[in-house]
Design an enzyme around this catalytic site. Structure first.
Site, PDB file in Angstrom:
ATOM      1  N   GLU A  30       4.348  -9.505   6.133  1.00 38.65           N
ATOM      2  CA  GLU A  30       4.578  -8.066   6.258  1.00 38.65           C
ATOM      3  C   GLU A  30       3.458  -7.499   7.095  1.00 38.65           C
ATOM      4  O   GLU A  30       2.296  -7.838   6.900  1.00 38.65           O
ATOM      5  CB  GLU A  30       4.558  -7.394   4.883  1.00 38.65           C
ATOM      6  N   ASP A  56       0.138   4.631  -0.984  1.00 41.43           N
ATOM      7  CA  ASP A  56      -0.831   3.553  -0.795  1.00 41.43           C
ATOM      8  C   ASP A  56      -2.146   3.838  -1.498  1.00 41.43           C
ATOM      9  O   ASP A  56      -2.641   4.956  -1.470  1.00 41.43           O
ATOM     10  CB  ASP A  56      -1.100   3.331   0.697  1.00 41.43           C
TER      11      ASP A  56
END
Lengths: 266, 408
Positions: free
Chosen positions: A49, A60
């Site tokens: 990824e 995040d």
């Protein structure tokens, strides 16, 4: 034709092991280094990824924010992300690469233009953190037409009937968020509980490849190895941060770490 | 794109929660889908629940202190000549600003949802101060996310938050202002939504937060409609309602009940320092539509979609985005938007504070700056009403630094 992502899961199933999926941020800490990291860790990782950074991420945690910040500070643009992907795919054409990020960058590029660039550089899949089902139905369909995997996310808060709909609409891989957390949080749920939830999803459709992410580190990965795949992200970003501080060769340090992660699940 | 008459503006969205097909929506991580759906269902029920409405009205009366005064600014009107200038003194509400309405409603909802914790973001510190006040009143534990830069420049409100027993979480990412506080608060909610309710401090964020906030601040115009009719016998033909806009919560509340009347709406954004390339005025300066904090809106950003830096003397307006509702009002031409710069806002604060018994904070001073520009060009039959939605006391330090002295 089967996607490269499906082929990887088939291979891992034959080898009776979970697929190892890594997450690093494009351009962290430089474009050259992030490509070098991809090239190096792809020896051990099954799927890569690659984050395309956004400066206002709402899901995040600190480590990935720091990586994204470094990349953006160095002037990384979306076109550079595609260049990195293209170069990587040139040397590893069969290694699946999934781009992960937030929708505004796609929105500004234009969906079609963005997908055209994905196709041209060899992107195999997309994870868009803030484009949930059913808002993602149109975009996911566009991805499918271009043979790009749109990866749906499921979380511990997803109700069962919603899960069924999402799974029905999913492509070759589904991402299960292990716990209520931003990326990089400490695993606050027991692996047993996570696997219980995972099995609930598998029972809805056992053919789907389900990967587990969030809170997975070299300490926790072995306890979850029954899953189809496991994603390690924040720990890699944190390792990059630390090796920059210590002026170490980031690709080398990461290579060792990914190698050790892999060893724990085979 | 058109506004429908007789339907609350907050409900004029499509099935994807988009206004005018372009603004708003729910661009959120999967983890937040369920808590947001739950909150949406609960709020839909509560806003039609007579008992809940009685409860809201009770606390608005006994705790918030409604109605807030509606006064004529005689001296300012005489001084400028032209239009008659009035102020809706929302800063008289408990806590000193309009943020108390949204905070109170969110705490009442959290109680109904059985949650014991509430978190919120703040820029100027008002949203944080009010949430911490209301949380204390209703027995909820409270955490406030605030940019480190804002903590420094809005000291009085920071002290108030602490005094109310809330925890302040300093946010040191990005520009260390409101935009980062909202992001961090949302991230916290992603990780803790099983025990905690989130209060977004303005009419921004995923759709339900826009709805709850605008529904709460609508109290301002519910009162004002009555007060205007008492003063003028009817709603005057030529009446302008001026309000500063950052996220846009006070303006939405100020305008809501006048939506289907002839009243003219003017929103004033923060133009930033004079001669600076930085500002916080996405509507005035033609920013493009983008996604920020879960909603599509006009937002200051670069070509790629990275959110841009902003600058304003007023922490409460220092935000790169703007409520999707205001985007909708702009594109339907129901409201028009302009900006005032830091210097104009400071001058407006000074003039109003000198002449009148009110002393607006730097946020509404932006709206007063526009009133000062407009009034002399208008006739005495024209009416300008400014929402004085905050008190200058919180800006004492900044004003002293910029003007040398502080008057109130």
């Amino acid at each position: 034709m089967k996607s490269k992502i499906s082929l990887v899961f088939e291979k891992c199933k034959k080898e009776k092991r979970a697929a190892l999926i890594t997450y690093t941020v494009a351009g962290d800490n430089t474009q050259k280094n992030s490509l070098k990291i991809l090239n190096t860790i792809s020896k051990h990782a099954d799927i890569l990824e690659l984050g395309f950074p956004h400066n206002t991420p709402i899901a995040d945690g600190g480590q990935i924010q720091e990586s994204s910040h470094r990349a953006l500070k160095n002037g990384l643009k979306l076109k550079n992300v595609f260049q990195i992907v293209k170069k990587f795919k040139k040397s590893s054409p069969n290694k699946p690469l999934i781009m992960m990020g937030y929708f505004n960058l796609i929105y500004q590029s234009g969906e079609n233009n963005f997908l055209k660039n994905c196709k041209a550089s060899g992107v195999d899949g997309l994870i868009i953190v803030d484009l949930p089902y059913p808002e993602n139905v149109n975009f996911a369909y566009k991805c499918k037409k271009k043979s790009i995997n749109f990866i749906q996310l499921l979380s511990p808060t997803t109700p069962k009937n919603r899960m069924k709909k999402i799974i029905k609409d999913s492509h070759d891989m589904i991402y299960y968020i292990s716990m209520l957390s931003t990326t990089g949080g400490r695993l606050k749920v027991s692996p047993k509980k996570i696997l219980q939830n995972y099995n609930k999803i598998k029972r809805i459709n056992s053919k789907k490849n389900i990967v587990i992410g969030f809170g997975i580190t070299n300490k926790t990965i072995a306890s979850l190895k029954k899953a189809d795949g496991l994603v390690v992200g924040s720990q890699l970003c944190k390792t990059i941060t630390n090796s920059i501080k210590k002026r170490l060769n980031t690709a080398k340090v990461l290579n060792k770490m990914v190698y050790n992660l892999k060893k724990k699940i085979i | 794109m058109k506004i429908k008459k007789g339907i609350p503006l907050i409900d004029q969205h499509d099935k994807n929660f988009m206004y005018g097909g372009k603004f708003g929506g729910n661009f959120i991580p999967e983890t937040l889908k369920k808590p947001i759906d739950d909150l949406t269902t609960l709020f839909a029920k509560l806003r039609n629940d007579k008992k809940f409405l009685r409860e809201r009205d009770h606390y608005f009366r006994s705790y918030v202190g409604v109605p807030t005064p509606f006064i004529k600014l005689e001296k300012l009107s005489d001084h400028l000549g032209g239009a008659q200038i009035y102020a809706k003194v929302v800063s008289e509400a408990n806590g000193g600003a309009h943020k108390i309405y949204n905070a109170t409603v969110h705490c009442l909802i959290a109680k109904r949802a059985g949650k014991k914790f509430i978190v919120g973001d703040t820029g100027a510190g008002y949203a944080g101060k009010m949430l911490s006040m209301a949380a204390k009143k209703f027995g909820l534990k409270c955490k406030i996310f605030m940019g480190a830069k804002d903590i420094k420049r809005q000291r009085p409100n920071v002290e108030a938050i602490k005094k109310n027993g809330a925890t302040i979480v300093p946010v040191r990412t990005g520009s260390q202002t409101l935009v980062d506080a909202v992001s961090e608060c949302m991230r916290y909610w992603v990780a803790n939504n099983d025990t905690t309710n989130m209060c977004v401090g303005s009419t921004v964020g995923p759709n339900i937060f826009i709805k709850i906030c605008a529904w709460s601040t609508a109290q301002i115009s519910r009162e004002l409609v009555k007060q205007v009719k008492e003063e003028f016998g009817k709603i005057p033909k030529k009446m302008k309602l001026l309000n500063c806009v950052g996220g846009g919560s006070s303006a939405m509340g100020f305008w809501n009940e006048f939506m289907d009347t002839d009243a003219e709406f003017i929103g004033i954004e923060a133009g930033g320092p004079k001669n600076s390339k930085y500002h916080a005025a996405p509507l005035t300066n033609g920013s493009k539509i983008g996604i920020l904090h879960g909603a599509a809106q006009y937002v200051i950003q670069d070509k790629e979609g990275q959110i841009g830096s902003t600058e304003s003397i007023s922490a409460g307006l220092d935000y790169p985005g703007i409520s999707p509702l205001h985007c909708f009002l702009k594109d339907t031409k129901r409201a028009r938007y302009t900006s005032a710069n830091d210097e104009e806002a400071l001058k407006a604060y000074q003039l109003v504070s000198k002449l009148e018994n009110i002393s607006p904070s730097l946020e509404p001073s932006h709206a007063f700056a526009e009133a000062i520009k407009l009034a002399p060009k208008l006739k005495s039959s024209d009416v300008i009403i400014v929402n004085s939605c905050g008190d200058s006391l919180k800006d004492k330090d900044i004003i002293k630094e910029k003007l040398g002295s502080y008057i109130r």
